[in-house]
Design a protein around this motif. Structure first.
Motif, PDB file in Angstrom:
ATOM      1  N   GLU A   1      -4.755  10.932   9.647  1.00  0.00           N
ATOM      2  CA  GLU A   1      -3.559  10.107   9.682  1.00  0.00           C
ATOM      3  C   GLU A   1      -3.646   9.058  10.783  1.00  0.00           C
ATOM      4  O   GLU A   1      -3.181   7.926  10.608  1.00  0.00           O
ATOM      5  CB  GLU A   1      -2.324  10.985   9.885  1.00  0.00           C
ATOM      6  CG  GLU A   1      -1.975  11.860   8.694  1.00  0.00           C
ATOM      7  CD  GLU A   1      -0.869  12.865   9.001  1.00  0.00           C
ATOM      8  OE1 GLU A   1      -0.346  13.460   8.045  1.00  0.00           O
ATOM      9  OE2 GLU A   1      -0.551  13.053  10.196  1.00  0.00           O
TER      10      GLU A   1
ATOM     11  N   SER B   1      -7.332   7.609   3.272  1.00  0.00           N
ATOM     12  CA  SER B   1      -6.041   7.799   2.624  1.00  0.00           C
ATOM     13  C   SER B   1      -5.656   9.270   2.655  1.00  0.00           C
ATOM     14  O   SER B   1      -6.459  10.132   2.281  1.00  0.00           O
ATOM     15  CB  SER B   1      -6.097   7.317   1.172  1.00  0.00           C
ATOM     16  OG  SER B   1      -4.834   7.430   0.568  1.00  0.00           O
TER      17      SER B   1
ATOM     18  N   PRO C   1      -0.278   9.202  -5.886  1.00  0.00           N
ATOM     19  CA  PRO C   1      -0.139   7.776  -6.125  1.00  0.00           C
ATOM     20  C   PRO C   1       1.052   7.465  -7.016  1.00  0.00           C
ATOM     21  O   PRO C   1       1.378   8.220  -7.927  1.00  0.00           O
ATOM     22  CB  PRO C   1      -1.471   7.401  -6.819  1.00  0.00           C
ATOM     23  CG  PRO C   1      -2.433   8.454  -6.354  1.00  0.00           C
ATOM     24  CD  PRO C   1      -1.610   9.703  -6.219  1.00  0.00           C
TER      25      PRO C   1
ATOM     26  N   TYR D   1      -5.948   6.296   9.561  1.00  0.00           N
ATOM     27  CA  TYR D   1      -5.251   5.555   8.512  1.00  0.00           C
ATOM     28  C   TYR D   1      -4.190   4.631   9.122  1.00  0.00           C
ATOM     29  O   TYR D   1      -4.099   3.451   8.768  1.00  0.00           O
ATOM     30  CB  TYR D   1      -4.608   6.547   7.550  1.00  0.00           C
ATOM     31  CG  TYR D   1      -4.022   5.936   6.296  1.00  0.00           C
ATOM     32  CD1 TYR D   1      -4.849   5.514   5.252  1.00  0.00           C
ATOM     33  CD2 TYR D   1      -2.649   5.802   6.144  1.00  0.00           C
ATOM     34  CE1 TYR D   1      -4.321   4.966   4.099  1.00  0.00           C
ATOM     35  CE2 TYR D   1      -2.110   5.246   4.990  1.00  0.00           C
ATOM     36  CZ  TYR D   1      -2.950   4.843   3.971  1.00  0.00           C
ATOM     37  OH  TYR D   1      -2.418   4.299   2.829  1.00  0.00           O
TER      38      TYR D   1
ATOM     39  N   LEU E   1       3.286   6.686  -0.346  1.00  0.00           N
ATOM     40  CA  LEU E   1       3.487   7.064   1.058  1.00  0.00           C
ATOM     41  C   LEU E   1       4.812   6.575   1.627  1.00  0.00           C
ATOM     42  O   LEU E   1       5.261   7.073   2.657  1.00  0.00           O
ATOM     43  CB  LEU E   1       2.349   6.496   1.921  1.00  0.00           C
ATOM     44  CG  LEU E   1       1.184   7.425   2.244  1.00  0.00           C
ATOM     45  CD1 LEU E   1       0.096   6.682   2.975  1.00  0.00           C
ATOM     46  CD2 LEU E   1       1.650   8.605   3.070  1.00  0.00           C
TER      47      LEU E   1
ATOM     48  N   ALA F   1      -9.247   1.776   4.901  1.00  0.00           N
ATOM     49  CA  ALA F   1      -8.211   2.808   4.976  1.00  0.00           C
ATOM     50  C   ALA F   1      -8.027   3.504   3.639  1.00  0.00           C
ATOM     51  O   ALA F   1      -7.951   4.740   3.564  1.00  0.00           O
ATOM     52  CB  ALA F   1      -6.885   2.185   5.432  1.00  0.00           C
ATOM     53  N   GLN F   2      -7.951   2.738   2.570  1.00  0.00           N
ATOM     54  CA  GLN F   2      -7.733   3.318   1.249  1.00  0.00           C
ATOM     55  C   GLN F   2      -8.951   4.077   0.734  1.00  0.00           C
ATOM     56  O   GLN F   2      -8.821   5.084   0.048  1.00  0.00           O
ATOM     57  CB  GLN F   2      -7.352   2.227   0.256  1.00  0.00           C
ATOM     58  CG  GLN F   2      -5.978   1.629   0.501  1.00  0.00           C
ATOM     59  CD  GLN F   2      -4.888   2.694   0.399  1.00  0.00           C
ATOM     60  OE1 GLN F   2      -4.450   3.235   1.414  1.00  0.00           O
ATOM     61  NE2 GLN F   2      -4.465   2.992  -0.808  1.00  0.00           N
TER      62      GLN F   2
ATOM     63  N   GLU G   1      -4.766  12.869   1.832  1.00  0.00           N
ATOM     64  CA  GLU G   1      -5.113  13.532   0.581  1.00  0.00           C
ATOM     65  C   GLU G   1      -3.920  14.079  -0.173  1.00  0.00           C
ATOM     66  O   GLU G   1      -3.975  14.270  -1.380  1.00  0.00           O
ATOM     67  CB  GLU G   1      -6.098  14.668   0.861  1.00  0.00           C
ATOM     68  CG  GLU G   1      -7.422  14.175   1.440  1.00  0.00           C
ATOM     69  CD  GLU G   1      -8.318  15.320   1.867  1.00  0.00           C
ATOM     70  OE1 GLU G   1      -7.806  16.453   1.939  1.00  0.00           O
ATOM     71  OE2 GLU G   1      -9.505  15.083   2.117  1.00  0.00           O
TER      72      GLU G   1
ATOM     73  N   THR H   1      -7.656  -2.712   5.141  1.00  0.00           N
ATOM     74  CA  THR H   1      -6.963  -2.090   4.013  1.00  0.00           C
ATOM     75  C   THR H   1      -7.940  -1.353   3.113  1.00  0.00           C
ATOM     76  O   THR H   1      -7.698  -0.211   2.698  1.00  0.00           O
ATOM     77  CB  THR H   1      -6.202  -3.153   3.196  1.00  0.00           C
ATOM     78  OG1 THR H   1      -5.346  -3.880   4.067  1.00  0.00           O
ATOM     79  CG2 THR H   1      -5.373  -2.505   2.108  1.00  0.00           C
TER      80      THR H   1
ATOM     81  N   VAL I   1       0.840  -1.207   0.000  1.00  0.00           N
ATOM     82  CA  VAL I   1       0.000   0.000   0.000  1.00  0.00           C
ATOM     83  C   VAL I   1       0.871   1.252   0.000  1.00  0.00           C
ATOM     84  O   VAL I   1       0.593   2.222  -0.717  1.00  0.00           O
ATOM     85  CB  VAL I   1      -0.936  -0.004   1.230  1.00  0.00           C
ATOM     86  CG1 VAL I   1      -1.642   1.341   1.378  1.00  0.00           C
ATOM     87  CG2 VAL I   1      -1.962  -1.126   1.107  1.00  0.00           C
TER      88      VAL I   1
ATOM     89  N   THR J   1       0.723   3.977  -3.162  1.00  0.00           N
ATOM     90  CA  THR J   1       0.232   5.338  -2.926  1.00  0.00           C
ATOM     91  C   THR J   1       1.329   6.386  -2.906  1.00  0.00           C
ATOM     92  O   THR J   1       1.048   7.579  -2.921  1.00  0.00           O
ATOM     93  CB  THR J   1      -0.520   5.407  -1.578  1.00  0.00           C
ATOM     94  OG1 THR J   1       0.379   5.039  -0.524  1.00  0.00           O
ATOM     95  CG2 THR J   1      -1.724   4.478  -1.565  1.00  0.00           C
TER      96      THR J   1
END
Length: 410
Positions: A312, A368, A374, A315, A137, A363-364, A370, A360, A131, A135
């Protein structure tokens, strides 16, 4: 069937089908392999044999090693307090909660309850890492903090599995001594092998790593504990080496995911009995809720205390509630060593699979962050930029611009 080539073709065929399904649906191949194993075990009468069992065990050891070497030491140092605090409670509260419910409410024995607690205390590094990469992240402060906390949680899981069911005899003493020496010398020796002998077609550096894994795994198994314990510890101490040796890391992953881990995950799935899911459905739902609630109680307040925003924190809590690899490893260890029975194994693996999917997706879909670009948009932007056909309009993500990653307040 006695023809080992037909048997191997059948298993690899299932692994190939799982890969195609995973690509089409965009979900973890490990999860699909477990699903394929469930179908094959219940409807195709798929069975294991001695060499498949070895490959499956080998796959779990290498997978655990890879989970350990994904750790970025710099990320842990940068987010030491939140990762240690969140990761520790993310392990401890679900472990105690699931174990207590299994023991006091479900009537399981203490050993069975301990397996339940270990299996449901995990956070799936595989799911979270996938993930993070998808994304974008994994490059942000938030993503690095979450990944570091995952490693702390899974270290607690591996230590619990290794210590609770170990026999403290001469073999365990030998393991402690040998492991201490090996873990201290492993980074230096690995760098020496890579520097002086690496880059050859005979792959001496890969064989050296496998030697370390096999030797320590053999000693810990003689002590009647689990081989994943030294594998994870070796992965952790070699994380800095693998961070620099990207090619070697890629080779190990290729061996693992192409050949070894499909046997492990398909085997984990085929041992699930669908006829036992319905009778255990109530317990499955309750244990799933126990895991989700204890993860939330352990993670969310700490995330807020460390100045994560509400979004956050939500998430982070959901991703820390995921489980897959170590959950199935723990449950399979319990079944293989006759600590739990087939019905209990089915309950635990079903809960683990649910925990890999449900948090998952939530969360997505709803939490997620902003500000994350991605990864597929970044790749598209890079391709457009390389063709020099790009409008320089600021902030246009689709045209090559990037958005700043989310940051944690100090």
């Amino acid at each position: 069937m006695d023809n080992i080539w037909f048997v191997a073709a059948g298993w690899i065929g299932l692994a190939f089908a799982a890969s195609l399904i995973s690509i089409r649906l965009g979900i973890s191949v490990s999860l699909v392999e477990i699903g394929v194993g469930i179908l094959a075990g219940n409807f195709l009468d798929l069975r294991t044999n001695a060499w498949i069992n070895f490959l499956a065990s080998f796959g779990s050891v290498v997978l655990t090693f890879l989970a350990g070497d994904e750790l970025e030491p710099q990320a842990v140092r940068q987010h030491l307090k939140p990762s240690l605090s969140i990761g520790f409670l993310s392990f401890l509260l679900p472990f105690l909660g699931a174990m207590a419910y299994a023991f006091f409410a479900a009537g399981w024995t203490l050993a069975e309850s301990e397996i339940a607690g270990i299996a449901l205390s995990t956070t799936s590094v595989a799911v979270v890492y996938a993930v993070m990469v998808e994304t974008g992240l994994n490059k942000s402060s938030l993503g690095k903090a979450i990944l570091a906390a995952c490693f702390v949680t899974d270290l607690g899981t591996v230590l619990a599995l290794g210590l609770l069911f170990a026999h403290f005899d001469a073999w365990m003493l030998a393991f402690v001594v040998l492991a201490s020496i090996t873990l201290y010398l492993a980074p230096r020796l690995t760098r020496w092998v890579i520097r002086d002998f690496g880059g050859r077609i005979s792959e001496p550096e890969t064989k050296f790593l496998l030697l370390l894994l096999f030797a320590l795994s053999g000693v810990i198994v003689q002590a009647r504990s689990e081989a994943v314990l030294p594998a994870y510890l070796i992965g952790l101490v070699l994380a800095g080496v693998f961070l620099q040796e990207k090619i070697l890391a890629t080779r190990i992953r290729t061996i693992a995911f192409a050949i070894l881990t499909p046997f492990y995950f398909i085997k984990a799935g085929l041992l699930v009995r669908l006829d036992l899911v319905l009778p255990g459905l109530g317990l499955i739902i309750v244990l799933f809720l126990v895991k989700m609630l204890t993860k939330a109680v352990g993670v969310w307040p700490l995330a807020r205390a460390f100045k994560f925003t509400a979004r956050e924190s939500n998430y982070t809590t959901l991703l820390m509630a995921t489980g897959l690899t170590f959950g199935t490893i723990s449950a399979l260890y319990g079944l293989t060593n006759k600590i739990i029975n087939q019905g209990q194994y089915t309950v635990l693996v079903t809960v683990v699979i649910m925990s890999a999917v449900v948090p998952t997706l939530i969360a997505q879909r709803f939490f997620s962050p902003e500000a994350v670009v991605p990864a597929h948009l970044l790749r598209r932007a890079e391709r457009v930029s390389s063709e020099e056909d790009i409008d320089e309009e600021p902030g246009a993500v689709e045209r090559g611009g990037t958005l700043p990653p989310p940051t944690l307040n100090p």
